[in-house]
Design an enzyme around this catalytic site. Sequence first.
Site, mmCIF file in Angstrom:
data_model
loop_
_atom_site.group_PDB
_atom_site.id
_atom_site.type_symbol
_atom_site.label_atom_id
_atom_site.label_comp_id
_atom_site.label_asym_id
_atom_site.label_seq_id
_atom_site.Cartn_x
_atom_site.Cartn_y
_atom_site.Cartn_z
ATOM 1 N N ASP A 114 45.336 37.719 30.097
ATOM 2 C CA ASP A 114 44.182 38.263 29.315
ATOM 3 C C ASP A 114 43.842 39.610 29.679
ATOM 4 O O ASP A 114 44.368 40.097 30.821
ATOM 5 C CB ASP A 114 42.831 37.425 29.636
ATOM 6 C CG ASP A 114 43.042 35.885 29.121
ATOM 7 O OD1 ASP A 114 43.665 35.714 28.208
ATOM 8 O OD2 ASP A 114 42.308 35.077 29.840
ATOM 9 N N ASP A 128 43.930 34.451 21.670
ATOM 10 C CA ASP A 128 42.689 33.945 21.623
ATOM 11 C C ASP A 128 41.730 34.440 20.412
ATOM 12 O O ASP A 128 41.233 33.594 19.866
ATOM 13 C CB ASP A 128 41.693 34.277 22.970
ATOM 14 C CG ASP A 128 42.193 33.753 24.184
ATOM 15 O OD1 ASP A 128 43.069 32.574 24.034
ATOM 16 O OD2 ASP A 128 42.098 34.165 25.195
#
Length: 221
Positions: A114, A128
């Site tokens: 991330d 995402d």
Amino acid sequence: MLIAVALAALAADIVSKTIVVATLQDRAPVRLLGGLLTLRETRNSGAAFSIGTGYTIVFTVIACGVVVAILRTARNLRSLPWAVCLGLLLGGAIGNLLDRLFRAPAPLKGHVVDWIEFPHYPVFNLADSAIVCGGVLAVVLAARGLQIDGTRLAGKDGDEDGDGGPDGASAEPPAAEEPPAAKDAKAPGTAPRTGGETPAQDGTASPAAGDEDVPAREEKP
């Protein structure tokens, strides 16, 4: 269209993660736009937005099931908006699934990369984002009554009256047209025709039965 959208989302996720790992790993975060956007390389063992850390294998199995379900659903796909929606979901799911399969610490237990952070918001990645956008689009399409096979539910948009006909048209058959005799009977100042009267060929009415001796009235020019 589904494959094109899925490949585009997957490629963007893979390229961005590769760049982030190569440039931001073990380095200080990069703050942009006055701190509104921060680029920070983190590893997530849970689901999207760092939810459910510690259940990596469970989320890996779920991701595999999601990919299989989308591919099976695609066999009945006849709608372009749903193709875009499922493509986003498929590309995002595969992007995070590849991290879980091939990144450290072990296969099926890999941590997802991330790198996008907003103030007071969990760190996430482009996979995402694709999943969230696909989910929002699915809700909108379902609310509008658009089905995966291209059909639309009754009472939605084009069928607001709920009569089930195309473009809101009424499903009731048209009323039967009245016969000419009934129309003549309703016209003011005219007498209804009787079954025994037939008009003469020369335009004059034929004499009624029993009036043979009465001469016909002479017509004025």
